[in-house]
Write a protein that holds these residues in place. Structure first.
Motif, mmCIF file in Angstrom:
data_model
loop_
_atom_site.group_PDB
_atom_site.id
_atom_site.type_symbol
_atom_site.label_atom_id
_atom_site.label_comp_id
_atom_site.label_asym_id
_atom_site.label_seq_id
_atom_site.Cartn_x
_atom_site.Cartn_y
_atom_site.Cartn_z
ATOM 1 N N GLU B 39 140.666 75.748 2.874
ATOM 2 C CA GLU B 39 139.446 75.214 3.816
ATOM 3 C C GLU B 39 139.097 76.213 4.871
ATOM 4 O O GLU B 39 138.085 76.356 5.414
ATOM 5 N N TRP B 40 140.027 76.824 5.143
ATOM 6 C CA TRP B 40 139.990 77.710 6.567
ATOM 7 C C TRP B 40 138.923 79.049 6.126
ATOM 8 O O TRP B 40 138.117 79.385 6.656
ATOM 9 N N SER B 41 138.960 79.276 4.759
ATOM 10 C CA SER B 41 138.267 80.538 4.167
ATOM 11 C C SER B 41 136.660 80.227 3.720
ATOM 12 O O SER B 41 136.133 81.133 3.283
ATOM 13 N N THR B 42 136.688 78.832 3.431
ATOM 14 C CA THR B 42 135.161 78.353 3.134
ATOM 15 C C THR B 42 134.429 77.556 4.252
ATOM 16 O O THR B 42 133.329 77.223 3.730
ATOM 17 N N ASP B 43 134.978 76.925 5.127
ATOM 18 C CA ASP B 43 134.500 76.457 6.203
ATOM 19 C C ASP B 43 134.216 76.995 7.704
ATOM 20 O O ASP B 43 135.365 77.265 7.966
ATOM 21 N N ALA B 44 133.017 77.335 7.957
ATOM 22 C CA ALA B 44 132.990 78.256 9.248
ATOM 23 C C ALA B 44 133.625 77.538 10.364
ATOM 24 O O ALA B 44 134.299 78.024 10.836
ATOM 25 N N ASP B 45 133.637 76.063 10.536
ATOM 26 C CA ASP B 45 133.913 75.443 11.832
ATOM 27 C C ASP B 45 135.492 75.507 11.777
ATOM 28 O O ASP B 45 136.345 75.613 12.911
ATOM 29 N N THR B 46 136.158 75.287 10.507
ATOM 30 C CA THR B 46 137.796 75.517 10.238
ATOM 31 C C THR B 46 137.925 76.762 10.658
ATOM 32 O O THR B 46 139.197 76.969 11.627
ATOM 33 N N CYS B 47 137.221 77.622 10.054
ATOM 34 C CA CYS B 47 137.779 79.018 10.396
ATOM 35 C C CYS B 47 137.812 79.403 11.829
ATOM 36 O O CYS B 47 138.611 79.988 12.420
ATOM 37 N N VAL B 48 136.711 79.120 12.427
ATOM 38 C CA VAL B 48 136.380 79.405 13.859
ATOM 39 C C VAL B 48 137.517 78.538 14.805
ATOM 40 O O VAL B 48 137.973 79.301 15.632
ATOM 41 N N LYS B 49 137.684 77.410 14.260
ATOM 42 C CA LYS B 49 138.750 76.610 14.984
ATOM 43 C C LYS B 49 140.346 77.383 15.141
ATOM 44 O O LYS B 49 140.968 77.470 16.103
ATOM 45 N N GLY B 50 140.583 77.788 13.840
ATOM 46 C CA GLY B 50 141.732 78.423 13.550
ATOM 47 C C GLY B 50 141.793 79.667 14.594
ATOM 48 O O GLY B 50 142.707 80.048 15.156
ATOM 49 N N LEU B 51 140.861 80.789 14.567
ATOM 50 C CA LEU B 51 140.844 81.871 15.155
ATOM 51 C C LEU B 51 140.764 81.565 16.709
ATOM 52 O O LEU B 51 141.412 82.434 17.366
ATOM 53 N N LEU B 52 139.988 80.678 17.074
ATOM 54 C CA LEU B 52 140.127 80.282 18.500
ATOM 55 C C LEU B 52 141.506 79.802 18.966
ATOM 56 O O LEU B 52 141.677 80.182 20.210
ATOM 57 N N LYS B 53 142.148 78.919 18.173
ATOM 58 C CA LYS B 53 143.500 78.294 18.538
ATOM 59 C C LYS B 53 144.378 79.735 18.654
ATOM 60 O O LYS B 53 145.232 79.704 19.601
ATOM 61 N N ALA B 54 144.438 80.730 17.614
ATOM 62 C CA ALA B 54 145.330 81.820 17.693
ATOM 63 C C ALA B 54 144.938 82.413 18.968
ATOM 64 O O ALA B 54 145.879 82.916 19.481
ATOM 65 N N LYS B 55 143.727 82.761 19.366
ATOM 66 C CA LYS B 55 143.243 83.376 20.589
ATOM 67 C C LYS B 55 143.931 82.886 21.746
ATOM 68 O O LYS B 55 144.474 83.591 22.535
ATOM 69 N N GLU B 56 143.863 81.547 21.789
ATOM 70 C CA GLU B 56 144.109 80.738 22.979
ATOM 71 C C GLU B 56 145.628 80.783 22.995
ATOM 72 O O GLU B 56 146.448 80.985 24.069
ATOM 73 N N GLU B 57 146.369 80.417 22.014
ATOM 74 C CA GLU B 57 147.904 80.107 22.105
ATOM 75 C C GLU B 57 148.757 81.503 22.084
ATOM 76 O O GLU B 57 149.578 81.409 22.911
ATOM 77 N N TYR B 58 147.972 82.478 21.657
ATOM 78 C CA TYR B 58 148.632 83.885 21.721
ATOM 79 C C TYR B 58 148.187 84.898 22.355
ATOM 80 O O TYR B 58 148.464 85.874 22.560
ATOM 81 N N GLU B 59 147.173 84.496 23.378
ATOM 82 C CA GLU B 59 146.516 85.451 24.440
ATOM 83 C C GLU B 59 145.948 86.600 24.050
ATOM 84 O O GLU B 59 146.179 87.793 24.292
ATOM 85 N N ALA B 328 155.550 84.850 11.416
ATOM 86 C CA ALA B 328 155.164 85.851 12.520
ATOM 87 C C ALA B 328 154.715 85.322 13.936
ATOM 88 O O ALA B 328 154.585 86.129 14.733
ATOM 89 N N PHE B 329 154.547 84.112 13.939
ATOM 90 C CA PHE B 329 153.904 83.419 15.197
ATOM 91 C C PHE B 329 154.921 83.889 16.469
ATOM 92 O O PHE B 329 154.705 84.201 17.426
ATOM 93 N N PRO B 330 156.120 83.644 16.343
ATOM 94 C CA PRO B 330 157.045 83.877 17.534
ATOM 95 C C PRO B 330 156.924 85.487 17.811
ATOM 96 O O PRO B 330 156.989 85.736 18.946
ATOM 97 N N HIS B 331 157.005 86.393 16.881
ATOM 98 C CA HIS B 331 156.816 87.913 17.011
ATOM 99 C C HIS B 331 155.626 87.894 17.716
ATOM 100 O O HIS B 331 155.462 89.014 18.397
ATOM 101 N N ALA B 332 154.491 87.380 17.296
ATOM 102 C CA ALA B 332 153.061 87.588 17.796
ATOM 103 C C ALA B 332 153.374 87.492 19.492
ATOM 104 O O ALA B 332 152.868 88.010 20.093
ATOM 105 N N LYS B 333 153.924 86.186 19.626
ATOM 106 C CA LYS B 333 153.850 85.934 21.261
ATOM 107 C C LYS B 333 154.837 86.997 21.775
ATOM 108 O O LYS B 333 154.724 87.278 22.979
ATOM 109 N N HIS B 334 156.055 87.386 21.385
ATOM 110 C CA HIS B 334 156.955 88.626 21.660
ATOM 111 C C HIS B 334 155.947 89.723 22.134
ATOM 112 O O HIS B 334 156.198 90.426 22.892
ATOM 113 N N MET B 335 155.240 90.118 21.017
ATOM 114 C CA MET B 335 154.300 91.442 21.098
ATOM 115 C C MET B 335 153.535 91.407 22.441
ATOM 116 O O MET B 335 153.220 92.251 23.239
ATOM 117 N N VAL B 336 153.049 90.192 22.537
ATOM 118 C CA VAL B 336 152.063 89.868 23.656
ATOM 119 C C VAL B 336 152.801 90.047 25.047
ATOM 120 O O VAL B 336 152.210 90.688 26.097
#
Lengths: 212, 347
Positions: B39-59, B328-336
C-alpha cells in the motif's frame, strides 16, 4: 608446473570460459591427472583471483567471469575426477536466510569456497531455517554458511543457530555468517562460529574451521 | 531556526544552530500509519502520509523520497513483486533483459506511461505542498546503471560489463534520456534536489575506471541537467570504498550521502579534510547500529561522525542507508536527540 596448467590458470584469471574448457580437455588428452588439473590449474587460478579481489586489484565482475571459467573447466574434468568428493576439503551448506532475496554476496562467497576446494550445496535465497538444518544433516555438512543483506533478516541467523542446537548438530557443524549489515559483534552475540568482512576471507576462515 | 534554514546553512558550509539530522526513514514509515509495504509504495497518499508522519514524529530535517529501487525499471515493463512486508522488487525469474542479446529491448519510453514514476511525482508534489518551504524535499532516483541492473539479473549484468561493455553503456544511455525527462517532472514539483543512487561507483563492486566508462558520462549528463534547472544534485551510495573523486568530477554534487569512508580516505576525518570544502557530507551511522545496536554504540557512532565531519558546516547527520525495521524507531529518536545536544554548534 606444465605449460597447460599455467595456461589454464592464466585463462581462468582472464575469465576466458571457452579457453579454460579447451585447455582442460587438452590437459586430459595429454594424460594429466584430473585432480592435478583441478588443483594446479583451476584452483590455483582461483587462488590468485581471491587474493587480488581481497587486495582490491580486481572487482566483482572479474571474479564472476573467473568463476564461470572455473565452472566451465570443472565440467570438463568432472567425468575424470576420482570419487564423488574429489576436492575433499569439506562440505558447506550455504544460503541466504528466509525473507532475504539477495544472492550476489552469497554467490561470491560460494565461488571462493569452491576455489578453495570445498563442496558447496547452494540452497539459494529466502531459505527456511529448517531447510538449512535438514540439508546439513542429510549431507553431513561441516559448515553452514548464512548470508543476509537486510537488517530485518539478520535475526533469522540466530534462529538457524538455535535450530541447529535443538537438532543436536551444533557440536559438529560450524556456522559462519556474513553480509553487508552483519558485524563481528552481531556474529558473536548470536553465537556464530565465524564472521568475515569479505568473500576471500570467508574461504580462508572456512579452511581454518575445518582444520581446527 | 527551521529545518530549511538549518539544512541550507549546512549546505553552504556554514554552522547552523546544530547539525541537521535525518535518520533515513522511508518505507518503514508505513508502520507509523498502519499500512503495509504494498500500500505504501503504490499509493501516493499513503506514501505521503507515512513520510510526513515520520518527519513529524522524529523531527527529521529533510525528507528523501526513497520509495524503493524498482520505481524506474517499471517504465520498461519489468514485472515487479509487491510483498506486504518488504520493498517491491523485480520478479527475478522474469527479467526484461533475459539474456546478453536482449539489451535492444531497452528503447525510449515516455515516463508518463509509467504508473510508479507518476506516483513518485505525485508524492513529491504533495510533500512540497506540505513542507511549505520549511524543510527540504529531495527526490530519490536510481541511476542509469542501477535501473539497468533491475531489468537484467544483476550478476549477469556484471558479466556483461566485462564481455560487452559498449552494449551495457548504450542501454544505460537510453535509460538516461528517460531519467532526464523524469527528473524534469520531479523538479517541476518544487523539490529542492535530486538524490541519485550511484550504487556501482564503489570499490565493493567495480573498478573506478569501469564505473566511469559505463556510467560516468551518463550521470554527468543528468547532473548537468539538474543543475541547469537550478536544483541540487545529491548522491546516495552506501557501498564500501565509494569513488568520491570520480563522482565529484562527473556530477559536482552539492552533497553525498554515504556509509563508509571513500576509497581514497582512511576514515571520516580524512574524508572531511579532502572533500569537506567541495561537497556536503551526509552520514554515516550504520543502519545495523541504528536497528540492533545498543544506545551506547549508537551514541558513539553519531559522535564519531559529528566529531569528524561537522566542523564548519557542510555536514548532515544521517544513517548511511535506509532503516527498514520498526526496531529502528527508538534509535532514530535517539539520533535526533544527539544531533540536538552533542551536535549543537557553539557560538
Amino acid at each position: 608446473m606444465s605449460e597447460v596448467l599455467a595456461n589454464i590458470s592464466a585463462m581462468l584469471q582472464k575469465g576466458k570460459r571457452k579457453d579454460v574448457a579447451r585447455l582442460c580437455q587438452q590437459a586430459i588428452d595429454e594424460g594429466l591427472d584430473a585432480n592435478v588439473i583441478l588443483t594446479d590449474g583451476l584452483l590455483a587460478g582461483m587462488d590468485v583471483i581471491g587474493a587480488k579481489f581481497k587486495a582490491n586489484e580486481i572487482f566483482v565482475p572479474q571474479v564472476l567471469v573467473a568463476a564461470r571459467a572455473m565452472k566451465a573447466g570443472s565440467e570438463v574434468l568432472k567425468p575424470y575426477l576420482a570419487g564423488d568428493d574429489a576436492s575433499g576439503k569439506g562440505k558447506i551448506v550455504m544460503g541466504t536466510v528466509q525473507g532475504d532475496l539477495h544472492d550476489i554476496g552469497k554467490n561470491l562467497v560460494i565461488m571462493m569456497f569452491e576455489g578453495k576446494g570445498f563442496e558447496v550445496i547452494d540452497l539459494g535465497v529466502d531459505v527456511p531455517t529448517e531447510k538449512f538444518i535438514q540439508t546439513a544433516i542429510e549431507e553431513d555438512a561441516d559448515i553452514i554458511g548464512l548470508s543476509a543483506l537486510l537488517t530485518t533478516t539478520m535475526p533469522v541467523m540466530a534462529e538457524v543457530i538455535k535450530a541447529a542446537e535443538e537438532a543436536g548438530i551444533r557440536d559438529r557443524v560450524k556456522i559462519m555468517v556474513g553480509g553487508a549489515p552483519v558485524t563481528k559483534e552481531f556474529a558473536e552475540s548470536i553465537g556464530a562460529d565465524a564472521y568475515t568482512e569479505d568473500a576471500p576471507s570467508a574461504a580462508e576462515k572456512a579452511l581454518e574451521l575445518i582444520s581446527a | 531556526m527551521n529545518s530549511m534554514e538549518r539544512v541550507v546553512m549546512a549546505l553552504n558550509h556554514q554552522e547552523p544552530d546544530r547539525v541537521p539530522v535525518y535518520p533515513l526513514l522511508a518505507g518503514v514509515s508505513r508502520h507509523l500509519i498502519g499500512a503495509n509495504c504494498r500500500e505504501w509504495s503504490t499509493d501516493a497518499d499513503t506514501c505521503v502520509k507515512g513520510l510526513l508522519k515520520a518527519k513529524e514524529e522524529y523531527e527529521l530535517d529533510c525528507i528523501v523520497t526513497l520509495i524503493d529501487l524498482s520505481v524506474e525499471c517499471s517504465a520498461w515493463g519489468q514485472e515487479l513483486i509487491y510483498p506486504e512486508n518488504e520493498a517491491a522488487h523485480p520478479n527475478y525469474r522474469n527479467q526484461v533483459i533475459e539474456d546478453e542479446d536482449s539489451y535492444d529491448k531497452i528503447q525510449y519510453v515516455d515516463y508518463r506511461t509509467c504508473d510508479r514514476m507518476m506516483m513518485h511525482i505525485d508524492v513529491c508534489r504533495k510533500l512540497v505542498e506540505a513542507a511549505k518551504g520549511e524543510y527540504p524535499v529531495v527526490a530519490f532516483v536510481f541511476g542509469p546503471l542501477g535501473t539497468l541492473s533491475m531489468l537484467r539479473n544483476q550478476e549477469e549484468m556484471y558479466v556483461d560489463c566485462i564481455e560487452q561493455p559498449e552494449v551495457v553503456h548504450d542501454a544505460a544511455g537510453v535509460i538516461t534520456q528517460v531519467l532526464k525527462e523524469y527528473c524534469d517532472a520531479l523538479l517541476a514539483t518544487g523539490v529542492q534536489g535530486i538524490m541519485f543512487d550511484t550504487l556501482f561507483a564503489s570499490g565493493s563492486i567495480m573498478s573506478k575506471d569501469m564505473w566511469d566508462e559505463l556510467e560516468g558520462d551518463l550521470v554527468q549528463e543528468l547532473a548537468e541537467f539538474v543543475h541547469s534547472k537550478g536544483a541540487m544534485v545529491m548522491i546516495h551510495n552506501c557501498g564500501g570504498k565509494i569513488y568520491f573523486d570520480a563522482q565529484i568530477r562527473r556530477m559536482h554534487p552539492e552533497a553525498i550521502s554515504f556509509l563508509y569512508p571513500p576509497d581514497d580516505c582512511a576514515d571520516f576525518a580524512e574524508c572531511k579534510e579532502k572533500y569537506g570544502d567541495v561537497t556536503t557530507l551526509i552520514g554515516c551511522v550504520a543502519p545495523t547500529t541504528a536497528t540492533v545496536g545498543t544506545p551506547e554504540k549508537l551514541e558513539a557512532e553519531c559522535k564519531e561522525s559529528i566529531d569528524a565531519m561537522a566542523k564548519g558546516g557542510g555536514f548532515i547527520l544521517a544513517t548511511g542507508c535506509e532503516l527498514i525495521s520498526p526496531n529502528a524507531f527508538p534509535h532514530a529518536k535517539h539520533m535526533v536527540e544527539i544531533a540536538k545536544t552533542y551536535g549543537a554548534y557553539k557560538k
